[in-house]
Scaffold this motif. Sequence first.
Motif, mmCIF file in Angstrom:
data_model
loop_
_atom_site.group_PDB
_atom_site.id
_atom_site.type_symbol
_atom_site.label_atom_id
_atom_site.label_comp_id
_atom_site.label_asym_id
_atom_site.label_seq_id
_atom_site.Cartn_x
_atom_site.Cartn_y
_atom_site.Cartn_z
ATOM 1 N N PHE A 78 -0.810 5.289 -0.779
ATOM 2 C CA PHE A 78 -0.534 5.673 0.777
ATOM 3 C C PHE A 78 -0.041 7.276 0.051
ATOM 4 N N PRO A 131 -1.470 5.148 9.328
ATOM 5 C CA PRO A 131 -0.417 5.072 8.911
ATOM 6 C C PRO A 131 0.153 6.806 8.708
ATOM 7 N N SER A 134 0.595 -1.181 0.375
ATOM 8 C CA SER A 134 -0.071 0.391 -0.041
ATOM 9 C C SER A 134 0.854 1.339 0.039
ATOM 10 N N ASP A 135 2.040 0.996 0.301
ATOM 11 C CA ASP A 135 3.354 1.868 -0.177
ATOM 12 C C ASP A 135 3.215 3.345 -0.920
ATOM 13 N N THR A 140 2.984 1.249 7.827
ATOM 14 C CA THR A 140 1.957 0.961 6.278
ATOM 15 C C THR A 140 1.849 -1.306 6.598
#
Length: 246
Positions: A43, A166, A39-40, A150
């Motif tokens: 985000f 996060p 998911s980095d 994360t």
Amino acid sequence: MKFSIGGSLKLAFRPWVEGLENIPAEGPAILASNHLSFSDSFFLPAVLDRKVTFIAKAEYFTSPGVKGKLTAAFFKGVGQLPVDRSGARGAGEAAIKSGIDVIERGELFGIYPEGTRSPDGRLYRGKPGGLARVALATGAPVIPVAMIDTEKIQPPGKVVPKLMRPGIRIGKPLDFSRYHGMDGDRFILRSVTDEVMYEIMKLSGQEYVDIYATAAKRQIADAEKAEKAEKSDKAGKGEQQDRVAE
């Protein structure tokens, strides 16, 4: 699509951000981040007003069926570029060319110097290829970025994310223009990469491990395999003893 996805992520997860002022309002820059979770890449773009282009596996864009088309549309919508990873050297060169193209358009290029996700939350040695070569070939500033927690939201293998906040810390731009055009010198590439990784370490607070994450993953896999073999061997010996006792 970027704004709808970004808005949804911010509403659901409420990520906190430090250092937004370090992102230039215009002009090219390289965002070099640690890599804790799948998911980095979602985000970081979600908290920025500008588009960030990352590199993604070509398979995400070419999978068949309705699911494949939806996945491709999603990745295109969040600014991902497909790169064929069928050959290690070819994949690296394709990623570098894509990064240079993004920078030459005056945009933001996102890259993970570790080359893969951290297997255990620690920070691993940066690979001296893509990041340094794009920076030295273009003269673009490198902005270190630290993703925080994360991996707790979406650990490897988990499809459904956990709802928690996060964090993202964005450091001051690093200027490597003094090395411009020296992207063929492996010692310079190593020096640039290590300097960026040091800044990421300071931002993230992660423990630094001076080996590549890919090597760490192999070590972990080998250890797990050995542990399973040992358990299987003990179980087999136990069965033999039971048969002898009978």
